[in-house]
Design a protein around this motif. Structure first.
Motif, PDB file in Angstrom:
ATOM      1  N   ILE A  70      79.038  49.759  28.560  1.00 39.50           N
ATOM      2  CA  ILE A  70      78.706  49.870  27.141  1.00 39.50           C
ATOM      3  C   ILE A  70      77.568  50.842  26.851  1.00 39.50           C
ATOM      4  CG2 ILE A  70      79.596  47.613  26.491  1.00 39.50           C
ATOM      5  CD1 ILE A  70      76.795  46.476  26.599  1.00 39.50           C
ATOM      6  N   THR A  71      76.955  51.410  27.862  1.00 42.88           N
ATOM      7  CA  THR A  71      75.801  52.285  27.659  1.00 42.88           C
ATOM      8  C   THR A  71      76.120  53.483  26.774  1.00 42.88           C
ATOM      9  OG1 THR A  71      74.743  51.600  29.710  1.00 42.88           O
ATOM     10  CG2 THR A  71      74.089  53.727  28.819  1.00 42.88           C
ATOM     11  N   GLY A  72      77.245  54.124  26.978  1.00 42.74           N
ATOM     12  CA  GLY A  72      77.615  55.280  26.156  1.00 42.74           C
ATOM     13  C   GLY A  72      77.683  54.938  24.678  1.00 42.74           C
ATOM     14  N   ASN A  73      78.305  53.806  24.374  1.00 41.49           N
ATOM     15  CA  ASN A  73      78.400  53.367  22.976  1.00 41.49           C
ATOM     16  C   ASN A  73      77.035  52.989  22.424  1.00 41.49           C
ATOM     17  OD1 ASN A  73      81.164  53.707  23.031  1.00 41.49           O
ATOM     18  ND2 ASN A  73      81.566  51.577  23.532  1.00 41.49           N
ATOM     19  N   VAL A  74      76.201  52.380  23.241  1.00 45.07           N
ATOM     20  CA  VAL A  74      74.860  51.994  22.806  1.00 45.07           C
ATOM     21  C   VAL A  74      74.052  53.233  22.442  1.00 45.07           C
ATOM     22  CG1 VAL A  74      72.661  51.019  23.592  1.00 45.07           C
ATOM     23  CG2 VAL A  74      74.794  49.827  24.073  1.00 45.07           C
ATOM     24  N   VAL A  75      74.072  54.223  23.303  1.00 45.69           N
ATOM     25  CA  VAL A  75      73.329  55.456  23.037  1.00 45.69           C
ATOM     26  C   VAL A  75      73.848  56.109  21.756  1.00 45.69           C
ATOM     27  CG1 VAL A  75      72.877  57.792  23.895  1.00 45.69           C
ATOM     28  CG2 VAL A  75      72.657  55.827  25.428  1.00 45.69           C
ATOM     29  N   LYS A  76      75.156  56.083  21.572  1.00 44.39           N
ATOM     30  CA  LYS A  76      75.751  56.690  20.375  1.00 44.39           C
ATOM     31  C   LYS A  76      75.269  55.997  19.097  1.00 44.39           C
ATOM     32  CE  LYS A  76      80.136  57.631  18.146  1.00 44.39           C
ATOM     33  NZ  LYS A  76      81.444  57.072  17.933  1.00 44.39           N
ATOM     34  N   VAL A  77      75.345  54.669  19.055  1.00 43.58           N
ATOM     35  CA  VAL A  77      74.950  53.976  17.823  1.00 43.58           C
ATOM     36  C   VAL A  77      73.443  54.054  17.586  1.00 43.58           C
ATOM     37  CG1 VAL A  77      76.961  52.452  17.793  1.00 43.58           C
ATOM     38  CG2 VAL A  77      74.844  51.638  18.823  1.00 43.58           C
ATOM     39  N   TYR A  89      75.196  45.230  19.803  1.00 42.95           N
ATOM     40  CA  TYR A  89      74.839  45.533  21.186  1.00 42.95           C
ATOM     41  C   TYR A  89      73.555  44.829  21.602  1.00 42.95           C
ATOM     42  CZ  TYR A  89      78.636  48.860  21.373  1.00 42.95           C
ATOM     43  OH  TYR A  89      79.887  49.426  21.359  1.00 42.95           O
ATOM     44  N   VAL A  90      72.647  44.625  20.668  1.00 43.89           N
ATOM     45  CA  VAL A  90      71.429  43.862  20.967  1.00 43.89           C
ATOM     46  C   VAL A  90      71.818  42.474  21.454  1.00 43.89           C
ATOM     47  CG1 VAL A  90      69.465  42.659  19.895  1.00 43.89           C
ATOM     48  CG2 VAL A  90      69.783  45.097  19.511  1.00 43.89           C
ATOM     49  N   GLU A  91      72.760  41.863  20.746  1.00 41.10           N
ATOM     50  CA  GLU A  91      73.197  40.525  21.138  1.00 41.10           C
ATOM     51  C   GLU A  91      73.829  40.541  22.532  1.00 41.10           C
ATOM     52  OE1 GLU A  91      73.297  36.595  21.088  1.00 41.10           O
ATOM     53  OE2 GLU A  91      72.286  37.878  19.632  1.00 41.10           O
ATOM     54  N   MET A  92      74.633  41.564  22.814  1.00 41.83           N
ATOM     55  CA  MET A  92      75.251  41.671  24.141  1.00 41.83           C
ATOM     56  C   MET A  92      74.183  41.865  25.217  1.00 41.83           C
ATOM     57  SD  MET A  92      78.577  44.060  23.589  1.00 41.83           S
ATOM     58  CE  MET A  92      79.758  43.748  22.308  1.00 41.83           C
ATOM     59  N   PHE A  93      73.240  42.759  24.965  1.00 37.30           N
ATOM     60  CA  PHE A  93      72.187  43.014  25.953  1.00 37.30           C
ATOM     61  C   PHE A  93      71.296  41.786  26.127  1.00 37.30           C
ATOM     62  CE2 PHE A  93      73.577  47.274  26.104  1.00 37.30           C
ATOM     63  CZ  PHE A  93      72.944  47.899  27.164  1.00 37.30           C
ATOM     64  N   MET A 102      67.839  48.226  26.738  1.00 36.80           N
ATOM     65  CA  MET A 102      68.310  48.831  25.493  1.00 36.80           C
ATOM     66  C   MET A 102      67.139  49.471  24.750  1.00 36.80           C
ATOM     67  SD  MET A 102      70.731  47.213  22.569  1.00 36.80           S
ATOM     68  CE  MET A 102      71.136  48.133  21.091  1.00 36.80           C
ATOM     69  N   LYS A 103      65.987  48.823  24.777  1.00 35.46           N
ATOM     70  CA  LYS A 103      64.793  49.419  24.175  1.00 35.46           C
ATOM     71  C   LYS A 103      64.433  50.719  24.895  1.00 35.46           C
ATOM     72  CE  LYS A 103      62.568  45.272  22.377  1.00 35.46           C
ATOM     73  NZ  LYS A 103      61.374  44.417  22.439  1.00 35.46           N
ATOM     74  N   ASN A 104      64.604  50.735  26.209  1.00 36.72           N
ATOM     75  CA  ASN A 104      64.347  51.970  26.967  1.00 36.72           C
ATOM     76  C   ASN A 104      65.285  53.091  26.537  1.00 36.72           C
ATOM     77  OD1 ASN A 104      62.311  50.750  28.421  1.00 36.72           O
ATOM     78  ND2 ASN A 104      63.602  50.297  30.173  1.00 36.72           N
ATOM     79  N   TYR A 105      66.550  52.748  26.283  1.00 35.55           N
ATOM     80  CA  TYR A 105      67.495  53.755  25.800  1.00 35.55           C
ATOM     81  C   TYR A 105      67.022  54.331  24.467  1.00 35.55           C
ATOM     82  CZ  TYR A 105      70.897  52.061  29.265  1.00 35.55           C
ATOM     83  OH  TYR A 105      71.535  51.706  30.426  1.00 35.55           O
ATOM     84  N   TYR A 106      66.578  53.457  23.580  1.00 39.88           N
ATOM     85  CA  TYR A 106      66.104  53.925  22.280  1.00 39.88           C
ATOM     86  C   TYR A 106      64.874  54.826  22.453  1.00 39.88           C
ATOM     87  CZ  TYR A 106      64.650  54.052  17.433  1.00 39.88           C
ATOM     88  OH  TYR A 106      64.285  54.485  16.185  1.00 39.88           O
ATOM     89  N   GLY A 107      63.956  54.432  23.322  1.00 41.78           N
ATOM     90  CA  GLY A 107      62.780  55.257  23.596  1.00 41.78           C
ATOM     91  C   GLY A 107      63.152  56.619  24.164  1.00 41.78           C
ATOM     92  N   SER A 108      64.140  56.653  25.044  1.00 45.58           N
ATOM     93  CA  SER A 108      64.594  57.922  25.623  1.00 45.58           C
ATOM     94  C   SER A 108      65.204  58.828  24.558  1.00 45.58           C
ATOM     95  CB  SER A 108      65.630  57.676  26.725  1.00 45.58           C
ATOM     96  OG  SER A 108      65.045  56.985  27.794  1.00 45.58           O
TER      97      SER A 108
END
Length: 181
Positions: A70-77, A89-93, A102-108
Motif C-alpha cells: 500500500i505504500t505507493g497509494n499512501v504516497v500518492k494520497v 490509510y491511517v487506520e490501516m497503518f 506513514m508519518k515518515n512518508y509524509y515528512g519525506s
C-alpha cells in the motif's frame, strides 16, 4: 494450556487466512489489515510461550508485505493532500502498528518539496544577483507551516509541530548545494 492451544490454533488459522488474502489476485488490503490486527492480538496472548520468535517473525513479515503493497497509494494520497483517502490509510497503518512509518512518508514528501524549491531558487541565483535568495527559501517554510500543521491535525490527529520542525531541520542540513556555498 487450553488457552495456549486455542491461541495457537487461532494464530495458525489467521496466518493461513492472511497468506491466502495476500496471495490472491484481488487483494483486500483492508481485510488483510483486520486479519493482521487479530493476528497481533493472538501473538500478544502467546507472549513468553514456546515458538514466540517464529510467531514474531511471521507477524513482521506480514506487516512488511502489507506495508509494501500500500505504500505507493499512501504516497500518492499524501502528495495530493487527499485527507479522506489518507484517513483510510491511517487506520490501516494503525492496525498494523506502523503509523509512525506513514508519518515518515509524509515528512519525506515535505522534504522533497522543499528540496525542489531550493533547486529552483538556487538555480535562479546563478543567473542573477538575488541577495534575497535565502529569505525567499525561508519564506517557503513559513508559507507551508500552517498547511503542514493542518495536515498533521487532520490526518494523524497530532499537532505536528515537532514533526514539521524535524522536516525543516533535516531539509536544511541536507541541501545541495549547501546554504553556505
Amino acid at each position: 494450556a487450553k488457552n495456549f492451544l486455542e491461541q495457537n490454533d487461532s494464530f495458525s488459522k489467521l496466518t493461513a487466512e492472511l497468506e491466502d488474502l495476500l496471495e490472491s489476485e484481488k487483494k483486500d488490503i483492508s481485510l488483510a489489515c483486520e486479519k493482521l490486527h487479530a493476528l497481533q492480538k493472538s501473538y500478544e496472548a502467546q507472549k513468553g510461550l514456546a515458538g514466540e520468535a517464529e510467531r514474531e517473525l511471521k507477524l513482521e513479515e506480514f506487516k512488511n508485505r502489507i506495508e509494501a503493497s500500500i505504500t505507493g497509494n499512501v504516497v500518492k494520497v499524501l502528495t495530493e493532500g487527499n485527507i479522506e483517502e489518507s484517513l483510510k490509510y491511517v487506520e490501516m497503518f494503525r492496525k498494523i502498528d506502523r503509523l509512525s512509518q506513514m508519518k515518515n512518508y509524509y515528512g519525506s514528501i515535505q522534504q522533497e518539496s522543499y528540496r525542489r524549491s531550493w533547486i529552483e531558487i538556487s538555480g535562479a541565483i546563478e543567473n542573477s544577483e538575488n541577495p534575497r535568495f535565502l529569505s525567499d527559501f525561508y519564506e517557503t517554510f513559513l508559507s507551508n507551516w500552517s498547511k503542514h500543521l493542518k495536515c498533521y491535525r487532520d490526518i494523524f490527529s497530532s499537532d505536528g509541530v515537532l514533526e514539521t520542525l524535524n522536516v525543516i531541520r533535516e531539509t536544511l542540513t541536507s541541501l545541495h548545494p549547501t546554504r553556505e556555498s
